[in-house]
Design a protein around this motif. Structure first.
Motif, PDB file in Angstrom:
ATOM      1  N   LEU A  84       0.661  -1.340  -0.281  1.00  0.00           N
ATOM      2  CA  LEU A  84      -0.100   0.008   0.003  1.00  0.00           C
ATOM      3  C   LEU A  84       0.779   1.292  -0.070  1.00  0.00           C
ATOM      4  O   LEU A  84       0.217   2.517  -0.136  1.00  0.00           O
ATOM      5  N   LEU A  85       2.071   1.161   0.339  1.00  0.00           N
ATOM      6  CA  LEU A  85       2.895   2.215   0.287  1.00  0.00           C
ATOM      7  C   LEU A  85       3.110   2.972  -1.058  1.00  0.00           C
ATOM      8  O   LEU A  85       3.453   2.336  -1.932  1.00  0.00           O
ATOM      9  N   ASN A  86       3.347   4.206  -1.195  1.00  0.00           N
ATOM     10  CA  ASN A  86       3.823   4.922  -2.253  1.00  0.00           C
ATOM     11  C   ASN A  86       5.266   4.932  -2.245  1.00  0.00           C
ATOM     12  O   ASN A  86       5.872   4.631  -1.201  1.00  0.00           O
ATOM     13  N   GLY A  87       5.904   5.181  -3.609  1.00  0.00           N
ATOM     14  CA  GLY A  87       7.223   5.168  -3.640  1.00  0.00           C
ATOM     15  C   GLY A  87       7.661   6.354  -2.764  1.00  0.00           C
ATOM     16  O   GLY A  87       7.144   7.424  -2.497  1.00  0.00           O
ATOM     17  N   ARG A  88       9.193   6.232  -2.258  1.00  0.00           N
ATOM     18  CA  ARG A  88       9.844   7.172  -1.541  1.00  0.00           C
ATOM     19  C   ARG A  88      11.417   7.325  -2.383  1.00  0.00           C
ATOM     20  O   ARG A  88      11.690   6.412  -2.901  1.00  0.00           O
ATOM     21  N   LYS A  89      11.686   8.844  -2.150  1.00  0.00           N
ATOM     22  CA  LYS A  89      13.297   9.027  -2.551  1.00  0.00           C
ATOM     23  C   LYS A  89      14.134   7.993  -2.079  1.00  0.00           C
ATOM     24  O   LYS A  89      15.161   7.452  -2.748  1.00  0.00           O
ATOM     25  N   LYS A  90      13.990   7.332  -1.008  1.00  0.00           N
ATOM     26  CA  LYS A  90      15.130   6.543  -0.417  1.00  0.00           C
ATOM     27  C   LYS A  90      15.317   5.201  -1.296  1.00  0.00           C
ATOM     28  O   LYS A  90      16.408   4.668  -1.180  1.00  0.00           O
ATOM     29  N   ASN A  91      14.169   4.646  -1.711  1.00  0.00           N
ATOM     30  CA  ASN A  91      14.188   3.492  -2.405  1.00  0.00           C
ATOM     31  C   ASN A  91      13.956   3.905  -4.134  1.00  0.00           C
ATOM     32  O   ASN A  91      13.292   3.266  -4.882  1.00  0.00           O
ATOM     33  N   ASN A  92      14.588   5.173  -4.619  1.00  0.00           N
ATOM     34  CA  ASN A  92      14.255   5.523  -5.950  1.00  0.00           C
ATOM     35  C   ASN A  92      12.912   5.713  -6.147  1.00  0.00           C
ATOM     36  O   ASN A  92      12.635   5.656  -7.582  1.00  0.00           O
ATOM     37  N   GLY A  93      11.908   5.835  -5.332  1.00  0.00           N
ATOM     38  CA  GLY A  93      10.630   6.154  -5.796  1.00  0.00           C
ATOM     39  C   GLY A  93       9.929   4.850  -6.282  1.00  0.00           C
ATOM     40  O   GLY A  93       8.876   4.885  -6.729  1.00  0.00           O
ATOM     41  N   GLU A  94      10.514   3.626  -6.144  1.00  0.00           N
ATOM     42  CA  GLU A  94      10.082   2.345  -6.663  1.00  0.00           C
ATOM     43  C   GLU A  94       9.410   1.603  -5.739  1.00  0.00           C
ATOM     44  O   GLU A  94      10.169   0.779  -5.176  1.00  0.00           O
ATOM     45  N   ALA A  95       8.225   1.793  -5.280  1.00  0.00           N
ATOM     46  CA  ALA A  95       7.693   0.790  -4.478  1.00  0.00           C
ATOM     47  C   ALA A  95       6.850  -0.328  -5.093  1.00  0.00           C
ATOM     48  O   ALA A  95       6.853  -0.535  -6.235  1.00  0.00           O
ATOM     49  N   GLU A  96       6.404  -1.354  -4.215  1.00  0.00           N
ATOM     50  CA  GLU A  96       5.786  -2.579  -4.733  1.00  0.00           C
ATOM     51  C   GLU A  96       4.573  -1.982  -5.893  1.00  0.00           C
ATOM     52  O   GLU A  96       4.383  -2.791  -6.632  1.00  0.00           O
ATOM     53  N   LYS A  97       4.150  -1.041  -5.443  1.00  0.00           N
ATOM     54  CA  LYS A  97       2.665  -0.485  -6.475  1.00  0.00           C
ATOM     55  C   LYS A  97       3.247  -0.658  -7.695  1.00  0.00           C
ATOM     56  O   LYS A  97       2.541  -0.678  -8.883  1.00  0.00           O
ATOM     57  N   GLU A  98       4.693  -0.149  -8.023  1.00  0.00           N
ATOM     58  CA  GLU A  98       5.047   0.131  -9.358  1.00  0.00           C
ATOM     59  C   GLU A  98       5.490  -0.991 -10.174  1.00  0.00           C
ATOM     60  O   GLU A  98       5.794  -1.043 -11.358  1.00  0.00           O
ATOM     61  N   ALA A  99       5.298  -2.268  -9.405  1.00  0.00           N
ATOM     62  CA  ALA A  99       5.804  -3.422 -10.093  1.00  0.00           C
ATOM     63  C   ALA A  99       4.818  -3.964 -11.089  1.00  0.00           C
ATOM     64  O   ALA A  99       3.707  -3.800 -10.590  1.00  0.00           O
ATOM     65  N   ALA A 100       5.007  -4.634 -11.997  1.00  0.00           N
ATOM     66  CA  ALA A 100       4.045  -4.853 -13.177  1.00  0.00           C
ATOM     67  C   ALA A 100       3.079  -5.675 -12.729  1.00  0.00           C
ATOM     68  O   ALA A 100       1.811  -5.458 -12.996  1.00  0.00           O
ATOM     69  N   PRO A 101       2.986  -6.729 -11.757  1.00  0.00           N
ATOM     70  CA  PRO A 101       2.099  -7.709 -11.242  1.00  0.00           C
ATOM     71  C   PRO A 101       0.993  -6.530 -10.302  1.00  0.00           C
ATOM     72  O   PRO A 101       0.151  -7.309 -10.060  1.00  0.00           O
ATOM     73  N   ASN A 102       1.338  -5.481  -9.938  1.00  0.00           N
ATOM     74  CA  ASN A 102       0.522  -4.723  -8.984  1.00  0.00           C
ATOM     75  C   ASN A 102      -0.078  -3.476  -9.710  1.00  0.00           C
ATOM     76  O   ASN A 102      -0.755  -2.986  -9.152  1.00  0.00           O
TER      77      ASN A 102
END
Length: 338
Positions: A84-102
């Protein structure tokens, strides 16, 4: 008829025994327990259930997406609402939400609404992970599906990484060996794989998630290069009426045609007719033990499926949970506190 009934009874007894032992072990370890919020937020579960009963009948497809969101969450870092988390600068803005399956997950606004209700009642007490687990259960119940008890006490994670979702969420192209290995890596077993796959009875898919089975299975290309494990007539119908190209990512296809809003046995019966959409669906009948479970449930009363599905959902909800100081109680499910 009597022999079939006896077989179903034995099947159910065996699965319930395994599931019950796992649930008892988890609760006795203090990780999760029934009624965790009975003192700190007594109406928490009631608020989520009422919210589901009010909104899901207006949009019954929410049940499928909330189940899927809960499943995808638990397979990455455990059931900690990291999906449910949005991307953050700490992980280059790429959270689980941005993965293709999600990318096709939805229902986030629904979860935000349920979380807001419990926050208003009991600020900072109920985790997003528990709200998600409860909402998935209550949404399924709201469309007439099974109901199961949800042990609570999860904490929310603070990390969400796109690559971990890509690496750990089971892919629709997996064969049986890969699927079972994926489930076992999370402490789940073959029965859980078979029963949790049954959630596809209310699922939908986009053509690009199975298009190669229709047009380019061996790499030669064209309608003549369909997956031989997919019913020929069904493949032709899908090409003609749904998926004109294998890369169509907008057209929606029901995984249980004709009853995809009803929690029933249609998915398993379709598998035995070689009409599972994904390669991972078709894979379930390539293993003798898995196929035997599919056949037993497909020929039995819905109540058997409901009970074994419920047991496996409890087991899923205990995967990699965070408790106590291992996590936090997010105020807003899309962002970490602070």
């Amino acid at each position: 008829m009597a022999a079939r009934s006896a077989m179903l009874t034995l099947l159910l007894s065996a699965i319930l025994a395994v599931g019950g032992a796992a649930a008892a072990k988890a609760e006795s370890s203090g990780k999760l327990r029934q009624g965790f919020y009975s003192h700190s937020c007594p109406r928490a579960e009631q608020l989520v259930a009422r919210y589901a009963r009010r909104h899901v009948p207006r949009s019954p497809s929410l049940a499928a997406t909330l189940l899927r969101t809960h499943f995808h969450d638990c397979f990455v870092r455990g059931c900690d609402a990291s999906v449910l988390l949005n991307g953050r600068k700490k992980n280059n803005g790429e959270a689980e939400k941005e993965a293709a399956p999600n990318l096709t997950l939805r229902g986030f606004a629904f979860l935000d609404g349920a979380k807001a209700l419990v926050e208003e009642e009991c600020p900072g007490v109920v985790s997003c992970a528990d709200v998600l687990a409860l909402a998935a259960r209550d949404a399924v119940a709201a469309i007439g599906g099974p109901f199961w008890k949800v042990p609570t006490g999860r904490r929310d994670g603070r990390v969400s990484r796109k690559q971990e979702a890509l690496d750990q969420i089971p892919a629709p192209t997996m064969n049986f060996t890969a699927l079972l290995a994926s489930f076992r890596s999370k402490g789940l077993e073959l029965p859980d794989l078979v029963w949790l796959s049954g959630a596809h009875t209310i699922g939908i898919a986009h053509c690009d998630s199975f298009g190669e089975r229709l047009y380019n299975f061996t790499g030669r290309g064209g309608a003549g290069d369909a997956d031989p494990s997919l019913d020929t007539a069904y493949a032709a119908t899908l090409r003609r009426t749904k998926c004109a190209t294998p890369t169509d990512n907008t057209t929606i296809v029901e995984m249980d045609p004709g009853s995809f809003l009803t929690f029933d046995l249609g998915y398993y019966r379709g598998l035995l007719k070689r009409r599972g959409l994904f390669q991972s669906d078709a894979a379930l009948i390539t293993d003798a033990a898995a196929r035997a479970d599919v056949e037993s449930v497909a020929k039995g009363p819905p109540e058997v499926f409901f009970q074994v599905f419920a047991r496996s959902m409890v087991r899923l909800g205990m995967v990699g949970v965070k408790t106590g100081a291992q996590g936090e109680i997010r105020r807003h499910c899309a962002v970490v506190n602070g």
